[in-house]
Motif scaffolding. Structure first.
Motif, PDB file in Angstrom:
ATOM      1  N   GLN A 141      13.656  13.744  10.048  1.00  0.00           N
ATOM      2  CA  GLN A 141      12.993  14.528  11.089  1.00  0.00           C
ATOM      3  C   GLN A 141      11.427  14.552  10.799  1.00  0.00           C
ATOM      4  O   GLN A 141      10.964  15.140   9.702  1.00  0.00           O
ATOM      5  CB  GLN A 141      13.545  15.875  11.483  1.00  0.00           C
ATOM      6  N   GLY A 142      10.372  14.173  11.592  1.00  0.00           N
ATOM      7  CA  GLY A 142       8.990  14.416  11.264  1.00  0.00           C
ATOM      8  C   GLY A 142       8.485  13.318  10.354  1.00  0.00           C
ATOM      9  O   GLY A 142       7.442  13.184  10.043  1.00  0.00           O
ATOM     10  N   GLY A 143       9.446  12.371   9.760  1.00  0.00           N
ATOM     11  CA  GLY A 143       9.030  11.442   8.786  1.00  0.00           C
ATOM     12  C   GLY A 143       8.582  10.136   9.482  1.00  0.00           C
ATOM     13  O   GLY A 143       8.811   9.899  10.685  1.00  0.00           O
ATOM     14  N   THR A 144       8.245   9.068   8.607  1.00  0.00           N
ATOM     15  CA  THR A 144       8.237   7.755   9.169  1.00  0.00           C
ATOM     16  C   THR A 144       9.252   6.801   8.898  1.00  0.00           C
ATOM     17  O   THR A 144      10.212   7.088   7.842  1.00  0.00           O
ATOM     18  CB  THR A 144       7.091   7.103   8.422  1.00  0.00           C
ATOM     19  N   GLY A 145       9.335   5.585   9.630  1.00  0.00           N
ATOM     20  CA  GLY A 145      10.536   4.727   9.331  1.00  0.00           C
ATOM     21  C   GLY A 145      10.369   3.984   7.901  1.00  0.00           C
ATOM     22  O   GLY A 145       9.331   4.041   7.307  1.00  0.00           O
ATOM     23  N   CYS A 146      11.446   3.326   7.602  1.00  0.00           N
ATOM     24  CA  CYS A 146      11.693   2.811   6.428  1.00  0.00           C
ATOM     25  C   CYS A 146      10.651   1.766   6.215  1.00  0.00           C
ATOM     26  O   CYS A 146      10.014   1.648   5.123  1.00  0.00           O
ATOM     27  CB  CYS A 146      13.262   1.926   6.141  1.00  0.00           C
ATOM     28  N   MET A 147      10.249   0.817   6.961  1.00  0.00           N
ATOM     29  CA  MET A 147       9.269  -0.258   6.997  1.00  0.00           C
ATOM     30  C   MET A 147       7.910   0.066   6.826  1.00  0.00           C
ATOM     31  O   MET A 147       7.219  -0.290   6.168  1.00  0.00           O
ATOM     32  CB  MET A 147       9.369  -1.302   7.964  1.00  0.00           C
ATOM     33  N   LYS A 148       7.587   1.361   7.574  1.00  0.00           N
ATOM     34  CA  LYS A 148       6.293   1.811   7.246  1.00  0.00           C
ATOM     35  C   LYS A 148       5.993   2.475   5.959  1.00  0.00           C
ATOM     36  O   LYS A 148       5.051   2.385   5.329  1.00  0.00           O
ATOM     37  CB  LYS A 148       6.096   3.152   8.535  1.00  0.00           C
ATOM     38  N   GLN A 149       7.131   3.228   5.629  1.00  0.00           N
ATOM     39  CA  GLN A 149       6.942   3.604   4.114  1.00  0.00           C
ATOM     40  C   GLN A 149       6.805   2.312   3.221  1.00  0.00           C
ATOM     41  O   GLN A 149       5.959   2.500   2.134  1.00  0.00           O
ATOM     42  CB  GLN A 149       8.191   4.482   3.871  1.00  0.00           C
ATOM     43  N   MET A 150       7.435   1.321   3.343  1.00  0.00           N
ATOM     44  CA  MET A 150       7.226   0.044   2.448  1.00  0.00           C
ATOM     45  C   MET A 150       5.920  -0.279   2.644  1.00  0.00           C
ATOM     46  O   MET A 150       5.316  -0.786   1.607  1.00  0.00           O
ATOM     47  CB  MET A 150       8.397  -0.895   2.934  1.00  0.00           C
ATOM     48  N   VAL A 151       5.396  -0.467   3.817  1.00  0.00           N
ATOM     49  CA  VAL A 151       4.019  -1.064   4.005  1.00  0.00           C
ATOM     50  C   VAL A 151       2.940  -0.090   3.253  1.00  0.00           C
ATOM     51  O   VAL A 151       2.082  -0.710   2.489  1.00  0.00           O
ATOM     52  CB  VAL A 151       3.728  -1.096   5.693  1.00  0.00           C
ATOM     53  N   GLU A 152       3.089   1.145   3.513  1.00  0.00           N
ATOM     54  CA  GLU A 152       2.208   1.945   2.611  1.00  0.00           C
ATOM     55  C   GLU A 152       2.397   1.715   1.301  1.00  0.00           C
ATOM     56  O   GLU A 152       1.304   1.612   0.533  1.00  0.00           O
ATOM     57  CB  GLU A 152       2.543   3.573   3.071  1.00  0.00           C
ATOM     58  N   ALA A 153       3.487   1.522   0.662  1.00  0.00           N
ATOM     59  CA  ALA A 153       3.751   1.427  -0.683  1.00  0.00           C
ATOM     60  C   ALA A 153       3.122  -0.109  -1.189  1.00  0.00           C
ATOM     61  O   ALA A 153       2.546  -0.286  -2.246  1.00  0.00           O
ATOM     62  CB  ALA A 153       5.290   1.051  -1.259  1.00  0.00           C
ATOM     63  N   TYR A 154       3.222  -1.325  -0.300  1.00  0.00           N
ATOM     64  CA  TYR A 154       2.632  -2.500  -0.395  1.00  0.00           C
ATOM     65  C   TYR A 154       1.131  -2.372  -0.498  1.00  0.00           C
ATOM     66  O   TYR A 154       0.382  -2.991  -1.436  1.00  0.00           O
ATOM     67  CB  TYR A 154       3.102  -3.424   0.790  1.00  0.00           C
ATOM     68  N   GLU A 155       0.466  -1.675   0.083  1.00  0.00           N
ATOM     69  CA  GLU A 155      -0.928  -1.168   0.159  1.00  0.00           C
ATOM     70  C   GLU A 155      -1.447  -1.017  -1.159  1.00  0.00           C
ATOM     71  O   GLU A 155      -2.371  -1.085  -1.267  1.00  0.00           O
ATOM     72  CB  GLU A 155      -1.377  -0.529   1.353  1.00  0.00           C
ATOM     73  N   GLU A 156      -0.571  -0.072  -2.039  1.00  0.00           N
ATOM     74  CA  GLU A 156      -0.975   0.387  -3.162  1.00  0.00           C
ATOM     75  C   GLU A 156      -0.691  -0.522  -4.290  1.00  0.00           C
ATOM     76  O   GLU A 156      -1.458  -0.813  -5.162  1.00  0.00           O
ATOM     77  CB  GLU A 156       0.217   1.668  -3.363  1.00  0.00           C
ATOM     78  N   VAL A 157       0.551  -1.134  -4.230  1.00  0.00           N
ATOM     79  CA  VAL A 157       0.983  -2.201  -5.434  1.00  0.00           C
ATOM     80  C   VAL A 157       0.929  -3.477  -5.019  1.00  0.00           C
ATOM     81  O   VAL A 157       1.154  -4.432  -5.930  1.00  0.00           O
ATOM     82  CB  VAL A 157       2.394  -1.601  -6.020  1.00  0.00           C
ATOM     83  N   GLY A 158       1.045  -4.229  -3.805  1.00  0.00           N
ATOM     84  CA  GLY A 158       0.942  -5.280  -3.425  1.00  0.00           C
ATOM     85  C   GLY A 158       2.359  -6.223  -4.003  1.00  0.00           C
ATOM     86  O   GLY A 158       3.377  -5.469  -4.047  1.00  0.00           O
ATOM     87  N   GLY A 159       2.403  -7.325  -4.097  1.00  0.00           N
ATOM     88  CA  GLY A 159       3.799  -7.789  -4.451  1.00  0.00           C
ATOM     89  C   GLY A 159       4.733  -8.102  -3.570  1.00  0.00           C
ATOM     90  O   GLY A 159       4.459  -8.241  -2.302  1.00  0.00           O
ATOM     91  N   ASN A 160       5.895  -8.036  -4.287  1.00  0.00           N
ATOM     92  CA  ASN A 160       7.097  -8.048  -3.292  1.00  0.00           C
ATOM     93  C   ASN A 160       7.868  -6.606  -3.444  1.00  0.00           C
ATOM     94  O   ASN A 160       7.803  -6.021  -4.574  1.00  0.00           O
ATOM     95  CB  ASN A 160       8.306  -9.039  -3.987  1.00  0.00           C
ATOM     96  N   LEU A 161       8.095  -6.154  -2.276  1.00  0.00           N
ATOM     97  CA  LEU A 161       9.161  -5.045  -2.223  1.00  0.00           C
ATOM     98  C   LEU A 161      10.576  -4.863  -1.622  1.00  0.00           C
ATOM     99  O   LEU A 161      10.537  -5.599  -0.663  1.00  0.00           O
ATOM    100  CB  LEU A 161       8.251  -4.024  -1.421  1.00  0.00           C
ATOM    101  N   ILE A 162      11.374  -4.326  -2.033  1.00  0.00           N
ATOM    102  CA  ILE A 162      12.677  -3.967  -1.202  1.00  0.00           C
ATOM    103  C   ILE A 162      13.021  -2.508  -1.497  1.00  0.00           C
ATOM    104  O   ILE A 162      12.508  -1.587  -2.132  1.00  0.00           O
ATOM    105  CB  ILE A 162      13.677  -4.740  -2.232  1.00  0.00           C
ATOM    106  N   SER A 163      13.585  -2.038  -0.015  1.00  0.00           N
ATOM    107  CA  SER A 163      14.233  -0.960   0.002  1.00  0.00           C
ATOM    108  C   SER A 163      15.481  -0.651  -0.775  1.00  0.00           C
ATOM    109  O   SER A 163      16.199  -1.473  -0.662  1.00  0.00           O
ATOM    110  CB  SER A 163      14.339  -0.569   1.438  1.00  0.00           C
TER     111      SER A 163
END
Length: 298
Positions: A141-163
């Protein structure tokens, strides 16, 4: 912060036959089965849109045209609703600009890796997201979806990510499992290096209890890896095996999702998701709770 190509495209492998839900899925794609009043595929697409993804690529099979029709304009329905004074806003999430929804056929069921490879011409040379719609990911509640969390992580580290999510160790043989490395400093343990990936390992050989949970951000090089990927677990071309071959050549990280996962590929998970989300709705939560208590004899 390094300049990274944005995540604009998402691939949805939806060619499966849905045999675990027969006879319900004889004529209806399993991705259109509703959790209360919203199809599974709609949850995934809404999550993609929240993350800023613009183009949805559906890898379909025979009998799956209804998925595409769900995201088309239903002229007769909308005209009738408008004439009767009905609010059309409820249909807004199902409308797309022409070109923002693309389909490609997986003609032979050769596994998840093969399904992703079928979208190679549309993905091109861009990084892209993957959504497995059976995995229903609900934000806190009040948080963001899984992919939005992953996109924010991608913007930090790049490359490949998995949840990833943690499960009881006795359950790991049903999933792809990561071999975790060091946590990324400042991430609070939610962003972890990935040293290896194993698809459905025996319990005593699993490198951890952190399972891949149906969301990915991958670089386009995975398509070239999939071209010559040999069959793996279940006699299928496994995406996990192709990703494992890329580790060491590109950055690879796991994002621990801050939210809930429901395995809607199973009947129990589907029922659990329906009940959990119905209980949380303002328009029916109290009534659903009363029904449940009555059925349980409380």
């Amino acid at each position: 912060m390094p300049n990274r190509k944005p995540i604009r495209k998402a691939v949805f492998p939806v060619a499966g036959l849905g045999t675990r839900f027969l006879p319900a899925t004889k004529a209806i794609p399993k991705e259109l089965l509703p959790i209360v009043d919203r199809p599974l595929i709609q949850y995934a697409v809404d999550e993609a849109r929240e993350a800023g993804i613009e183009q949805m690529i559906f890898v379909t099979g025979r009998g799956k045209t209804a998925i595409v029709e769900h995201f088309d304009i239903a002229y007769e329905l909308e005209t009738t609703m408008d004439e009767r004074g009905k609010d059309l806003a409820i249909l807004a999430p199902t409308r797309f600009t022409p070109g923002d929804v693309i389909t490609v056929r997986q003609q032979v069921p050769l596994g998840l890796g093969h399904a992703i490879w079928c979208a190679r011409a549309i993905v091109g040379d861009e990084p892209f997201a993957i959504f497995l719609p059976d995995e229903l990911m609900i934000a806190d509640q009040g948080g963001t979806g899984c992919m939005k969390q992953m996109v924010e992580a991608y913007e930090e580290v790049g490359g490949n990510l998995i949840s990833v999510l943690e499960v009881p160790r006795e359950d790991v043989s049903s999933y792809g499992v990561i071999d975790p490395g060091a946590d990324v400093p400042g991430s609070g343990g939610t962003l972890t290096e990935v040293r290896g990936l194993v698809e459905k390992p025996p319990v005593d050989q699993a490198p951890s209890n952190k399972i891949i949970s149906g969301r990915y951000i991958l670089q386009p090089e995975v398509m070239r890896t999939l071209e010559d990927q040999e069959k793996g677990a279940g006699g299928e071309i496994q995406l996990t095996d192709a990703m494992a071959r890329m580790i060491g050549t590109q950055p690879f990280h796991a994002v621990t999702f801050a939210g809930r996962r429901f395995d809607c590929g199973s009947k129990l998970g589907f029922v659990e998701a329906t009940l959990a989300l119905a209980l949380e709705r303002e328009d029916m939560g109290a009534e659903v709770r009363a029904i449940a208590e009555r059925l349980l004899g409380k």
